[in-house]
Design an enzyme around this catalytic site. Sequence first.
Site, mmCIF file in Angstrom:
data_model
loop_
_atom_site.group_PDB
_atom_site.id
_atom_site.type_symbol
_atom_site.label_atom_id
_atom_site.label_comp_id
_atom_site.label_asym_id
_atom_site.label_seq_id
_atom_site.Cartn_x
_atom_site.Cartn_y
_atom_site.Cartn_z
ATOM 1 N N HIS A 1 -2.272 -7.379 6.219
ATOM 2 C CA HIS A 1 -3.476 -7.097 5.415
ATOM 3 C C HIS A 1 -4.601 -6.399 6.179
ATOM 4 O O HIS A 1 -5.223 -5.501 5.638
ATOM 5 C CB HIS A 1 -4.049 -8.333 4.719
ATOM 6 C CG HIS A 1 -5.352 -8.074 4.014
ATOM 7 N ND1 HIS A 1 -5.448 -7.298 2.872
ATOM 8 C CD2 HIS A 1 -6.628 -8.462 4.296
ATOM 9 C CE1 HIS A 1 -6.722 -7.245 2.490
ATOM 10 N NE2 HIS A 1 -7.454 -7.921 3.343
ATOM 11 N N HIS B 1 -2.930 -5.924 -3.088
ATOM 12 C CA HIS B 1 -2.780 -4.646 -3.798
ATOM 13 C C HIS B 1 -1.473 -4.528 -4.598
ATOM 14 O O HIS B 1 -1.217 -3.489 -5.208
ATOM 15 C CB HIS B 1 -2.888 -3.472 -2.816
ATOM 16 C CG HIS B 1 -4.292 -3.253 -2.345
ATOM 17 N ND1 HIS B 1 -5.311 -2.881 -3.202
ATOM 18 C CD2 HIS B 1 -4.852 -3.395 -1.118
ATOM 19 C CE1 HIS B 1 -6.443 -2.784 -2.517
ATOM 20 N NE2 HIS B 1 -6.197 -3.097 -1.250
ATOM 21 N N ASN C 1 0.806 -1.231 0.000
ATOM 22 C CA ASN C 1 0.000 0.000 0.000
ATOM 23 C C ASN C 1 0.835 1.276 0.000
ATOM 24 O O ASN C 1 0.292 2.371 0.192
ATOM 25 C CB ASN C 1 -0.911 0.056 1.241
ATOM 26 C CG ASN C 1 -1.808 -1.139 1.397
ATOM 27 O OD1 ASN C 1 -1.709 -1.872 2.378
ATOM 28 N ND2 ASN C 1 -2.690 -1.350 0.439
HETATM 29 FE FE LIG Z 1 -2.637 -3.620 3.163
HETATM 30 FE FE LIG Z 2 -3.972 -6.303 1.606
#
Ligand SMILES: [Fe+2]
Ligand SMILES: [Fe+2]
Length: 261
Positions: free
Chosen positions: A175, A68, A40
């Site tokens: 996560h 991601h 991220n």
């Molecule tokens: Fe994340």
């Molecule tokens: Fe994630």
Amino acid sequence: MNILIIGDVYGHAGRAMIEKLINDVIKVEKISFVICNAENITNGRGTSREDYNFLKFHNVDVLTGGNHTFDHYETFDLLQEKNDILRPANYNKFTPGKGTVLINFAGIKIRVTNLLGRTFMNQNTNNFYEVMDDILENEEKANIHIVDFHGEASSEKIAFAHNYKNQLTAVVGTHTHVQTADDQIIDEKLAYITDIGLTGAFHSIIGANTKEVIYREKTGMPIRLRTADGNGQFCAVVIKIDNNTYKPTEIKRIYLKNVAA
Ligand SMILES: [Fe+2]
Ligand SMILES: [Fe+2]
């Protein structure tokens, strides 16, 4: 030796926390090796080249990913060019990059593996037990083997950890962006935490702008979220490993809250 593992770094707020705190943490905790979840770091979406270079400049040895990872096109290139950035190993074989790497650190072989959970993840991944067994059987053996298990479901992560307590050194979850308090050494063999937590904006919805998330929830409109501003937080764990047996002796949570950016 002490290994630092940093939870999901989210956008400019996460980078500000790395810039401000990582050197002190490395010094105080006597860290030799750093792993960081970077899925991220580029405004919540993947890892740009600039942000990869930023983490390398700040002494990160291996970058891990998650659902991601493929949100940013530069991550595709990095995964194919660099040895020290991973995507989950249980994507299929046509996916760019790799999900496990062996690093030779001053004569100690450290393997880092990245996996993606399958419960509530909405990703087309393979069975992570099959993939993990395959890595353990066919890849070069390591003295220390750390897994970043990127997943939503707590039960999935701890079941995985118990299953591999004899073969791995640590299983750390990422996560959810929320740190769990279940850090433990399972049967004196394997260091574990369900989730390390978020390194990003403190006043946020798991890293993103609060107003925008609420607006999206209320309207159901698929708006793109921006990284929240303001004070930050730094989430990580330190895993202490015996230099002779390579067994983990301690896992210590770090959660620095409401830090001025
Ligand atoms: Fe994340
Ligand atoms: Fe994630």
